[in-house]
Design a protein around this motif. Structure first.
Motif, PDB file in Angstrom:
ATOM      1  N   THR A 285      28.022  73.084  38.782  1.00  0.00           N
ATOM      2  CA  THR A 285      27.859  72.086  39.840  1.00  0.00           C
ATOM      3  C   THR A 285      28.096  72.719  41.205  1.00  0.00           C
ATOM      4  O   THR A 285      27.381  72.434  42.173  1.00  0.00           O
ATOM      5  CB  THR A 285      28.849  70.923  39.639  1.00  0.00           C
ATOM      6  OG1 THR A 285      28.667  70.370  38.335  1.00  0.00           O
ATOM      7  CG2 THR A 285      28.630  69.834  40.682  1.00  0.00           C
ATOM      8  N   LEU A 286      29.092  73.601  41.282  1.00  0.00           N
ATOM      9  CA  LEU A 286      29.371  74.302  42.532  1.00  0.00           C
ATOM     10  C   LEU A 286      28.171  75.145  42.958  1.00  0.00           C
ATOM     11  O   LEU A 286      27.842  75.213  44.147  1.00  0.00           O
ATOM     12  CB  LEU A 286      30.607  75.192  42.368  1.00  0.00           C
ATOM     13  CG  LEU A 286      31.043  75.975  43.608  1.00  0.00           C
ATOM     14  CD1 LEU A 286      31.470  75.015  44.716  1.00  0.00           C
ATOM     15  CD2 LEU A 286      32.179  76.935  43.274  1.00  0.00           C
TER      16      LEU A 286
ATOM     17  N   ILE B 149      33.477  82.835  42.318  1.00  0.00           N
ATOM     18  CA  ILE B 149      34.238  82.080  43.318  1.00  0.00           C
ATOM     19  C   ILE B 149      35.303  81.224  42.653  1.00  0.00           C
ATOM     20  O   ILE B 149      36.450  81.145  43.108  1.00  0.00           O
ATOM     21  CB  ILE B 149      33.285  81.204  44.158  1.00  0.00           C
ATOM     22  CG1 ILE B 149      32.393  82.084  45.032  1.00  0.00           C
ATOM     23  CG2 ILE B 149      34.068  80.207  45.010  1.00  0.00           C
ATOM     24  CD1 ILE B 149      31.277  81.328  45.726  1.00  0.00           C
ATOM     25  N   ASP B 150      34.934  80.576  41.534  1.00  0.00           N
ATOM     26  CA  ASP B 150      35.870  79.719  40.802  1.00  0.00           C
ATOM     27  C   ASP B 150      37.069  80.527  40.311  1.00  0.00           C
ATOM     28  O   ASP B 150      38.232  80.098  40.426  1.00  0.00           O
ATOM     29  CB  ASP B 150      35.141  79.066  39.621  1.00  0.00           C
ATOM     30  CG  ASP B 150      35.937  77.918  39.021  1.00  0.00           C
ATOM     31  OD1 ASP B 150      36.784  77.348  39.740  1.00  0.00           O
ATOM     32  OD2 ASP B 150      35.708  77.591  37.850  1.00  0.00           O
TER      33      ASP B 150
ATOM     34  N   GLY C  75      38.395  68.894  39.591  1.00  0.00           N
ATOM     35  CA  GLY C  75      37.989  69.432  38.290  1.00  0.00           C
ATOM     36  C   GLY C  75      36.515  69.702  38.162  1.00  0.00           C
ATOM     37  O   GLY C  75      35.926  69.479  37.102  1.00  0.00           O
ATOM     38  N   GLY C  76      35.881  70.196  39.214  1.00  0.00           N
ATOM     39  CA  GLY C  76      34.449  70.477  39.156  1.00  0.00           C
ATOM     40  C   GLY C  76      34.111  71.644  38.246  1.00  0.00           C
ATOM     41  O   GLY C  76      34.964  72.477  37.920  1.00  0.00           O
TER      42      GLY C  76
ATOM     43  N   ASN D  45      37.324  73.667  47.961  1.00  0.00           N
ATOM     44  CA  ASN D  45      38.645  73.040  47.836  1.00  0.00           C
ATOM     45  C   ASN D  45      38.568  71.706  47.106  1.00  0.00           C
ATOM     46  O   ASN D  45      39.338  71.447  46.175  1.00  0.00           O
ATOM     47  CB  ASN D  45      39.261  72.836  49.228  1.00  0.00           C
ATOM     48  CG  ASN D  45      40.023  74.049  49.713  1.00  0.00           C
ATOM     49  OD1 ASN D  45      40.680  74.729  48.931  1.00  0.00           O
ATOM     50  ND2 ASN D  45      39.949  74.333  50.998  1.00  0.00           N
ATOM     51  N   PHE D  46      37.658  70.843  47.536  1.00  0.00           N
ATOM     52  CA  PHE D  46      37.583  69.515  46.923  1.00  0.00           C
ATOM     53  C   PHE D  46      36.880  69.560  45.567  1.00  0.00           C
ATOM     54  O   PHE D  46      37.161  68.747  44.678  1.00  0.00           O
ATOM     55  CB  PHE D  46      36.913  68.535  47.881  1.00  0.00           C
ATOM     56  CG  PHE D  46      37.780  68.199  49.056  1.00  0.00           C
ATOM     57  CD1 PHE D  46      38.899  67.400  48.887  1.00  0.00           C
ATOM     58  CD2 PHE D  46      37.515  68.707  50.316  1.00  0.00           C
ATOM     59  CE1 PHE D  46      39.732  67.097  49.956  1.00  0.00           C
ATOM     60  CE2 PHE D  46      38.337  68.408  51.393  1.00  0.00           C
ATOM     61  CZ  PHE D  46      39.451  67.607  51.210  1.00  0.00           C
TER      62      PHE D  46
END
Length: 327
Positions: free
Chosen positions: A260-261, A275-276, A255-256, A249-250
Motif C-alpha cells: 500500500t505504501l 523503507i518499511d 499498521g499499513g 509516519n501515519f
C-alpha cells in the motif's frame, strides 16, 4: 461543476463510446479495445476498476483517456458526496439562516471515542479548493493564449502556485471552495482546532521510544522531516522527502502494508519494503512495543488504554491479516 462533468463525459464518450462509466464490465471492455491491460478477478473474471486499480493502470500505461477518467470520478465524487448532498439538506429557519437538516454531531460515534459527524461528514469536507481543470486550461489557451502542457492527474493548482504565480488570480476564478458556503451567523465565528501529530506523540509516550522522544524534545520539532532524514541516513540514499516522511509516519502508525505504501508514494514494492524496514530500525523500541501489544492482545483477548480503559478484542480484530499485519 455539472458542466465540467459533461465536458469530461463528452470527451470520454468520443473516445470510449456511449457506455455507462459506472459499469466495470462496459468500461473494462472499452479500455481493452483501446489497448489498456485491465486486470480481472481470478474468481469471477470481473474487471478490477476501482479507484486504486484505475490509478495503478494509469501509473503503468498513462494516456489522456485514463487521465480524464480519473478526473471524471473525482468530479463525480465532489458533486454526489458534497455539492448535491448539502444542497438537498439545506433548510431555511425562522431566524433567516440556512441549516443542514439531518446533520448529526456524534459524541460517541467511533470505537475509540473520538467525536465524529455524518450526513454529511463535515470532518471530511475538502480542505483545498477544487479546480475545474478543463475549464481553466481552456480559458488559458483560448483567452490568454497560454498553453500549459500538463496532465489532468498532475496537481495543476500546485504547479501554478510554484511556477506561474501571475496566473493565480485567473485560476481562482475556476476553483470551487466548498468551505466558503459555511458562514457563521453575525457575532459568531467558526473555530478550527486540532492536536499536532497527537497519534505520534502518544505512541512516543506509550512505547518510550528514545528516538521518537528525542525528535519531540526539540523546540519547534519537525517530526516528519526528522523521520525522512533518519530513513535516508539508514538507507544511505536521499530519496525520502518531508511529505514522504509524513505519509510513512501515519502509514506505519495504523499498521499499513508495504504494498500500500508503494502505491501511495508511487514507488516500487521493493523500495517500499526497504523503507518499511528502515522505519522499524529507526524507531526500534516502538516496533517492539507494537509487537508486545499484539502478542498480549492475541493471548488475553483484550488490551488496556493509557488511562486503564479495557478494550475487549473480538477474534476478527486480533487475528493476523493475509498481508501479515494485525488488523
Amino acid at each position: 461543476m455539472d458542466i465540467e462533468k459533461e465536458f469530461v463525459t463528452d470527451y470520454l464518450k468520443e473516445k470510449l463510446g456511449n457506455i455507462n462509466f459506472n459499469s466495470n464490465k462496459q468500461l473494462g471492455f472499452a479500455l481493452q479495445q483501446q489497448g489498456y491491460k485491465v486486470k480481472r478477478k481470478e474468481s469471477t473474471g470481473n474487471y478490477m476498476l476501482d479507484a486504486g486499480k484505475l490509478q495503478e493502470l494509469y501509473n503503468r500505461q498513462g494516456g489522456a483517456v485514463l487521465g480524464q477518467l480519473l478526473y471524471h470520478r473525482s468530479v463525480e465524487k465532489m458533486i454526489n458526496t458534497y455539492v448535491w448532498k448539502i444542497y438537498t439538506l439545506l433548510r431555511k429557519a425562522e431566524d433567516g439562516c440556512y441549516y443542514l437538516r439531518g446533520y448529526s454531531f456524534l459524541h460517541w460515534g467511533t470505537a475509540t471515542g473520538r467525536m465524529s459527524s455524518n450526513n454529511p461528514n463535515m470532518q471530511n469536507m475538502p480542505r483545498d479548493p477544487f479546480l475545474l481543470v478543463n475549464f481553466f486550461l481552456d480559458h488559458l489557451k483560448n483567452k490568454l493564449k497560454v498553453n500549459l502542457k500538463v496532465k489532468l492527474t498532475d496537481d495543476v493548482a500546485k504547479l501554478i502556485k510554484e511556477q506561474y504565480p501571475h496566473l493565480i488570480p485567473e485560476m481562482e476564478k475556476y476553483q470551487v471552495d466548498l468551505r466558503k458556503i459555511f458562514i457563521a451567523r453575525e457575532g459568531y465565528s467558526f473555530i478550527d482546532a486540532d492536536f499536532s501529530q497527537i497519534e505520534l506523540r502518544v505512541a512516543a509516550h506509550l512505547s518510550g521510544d528514545p528516538k521518537m522522544i528525542e525528535f519531540y524534545s526539540h523546540e519547534n520539532a519537525d517530526f516528519h522531516k526528522a523521520t525522512a532524514d533518519g530513513i535516508n541516513a539508514i538507507l544511505k540514499k536521499n530519496m525520502i522527502t518531508r511529505q514522504h516522511g509524513k505519509t510513512i509516519n501515519f502509514f506505519s502508525q495504523y499498521g499499513g502494508y508495504y504494498k500500500t505504501l508503494a502505491k501511495d508514494l508511487r514507488i516500487t514494492e521493493s523500495q517500499a519494503l526497504q523503507i518499511d524496514k528502515a522505519y522499524s530500525s529507526l524507531f526500534i523500541r516502538r516496533t517492539k512495543w507494537i509487537a508486545e501489544v499484539h502478542q498480549s492482545g492475541r493471548k488475553e483477548k483484550f488490551v488496556y488504554t493509557m488511562l486503564g480503559r479495557r478494550r475487549n478484542m473480538h477474534t476478527k480484530g486480533i487475528n493476523e491479516s493475509p498481508e501479515g499485519y494485525d488488523t
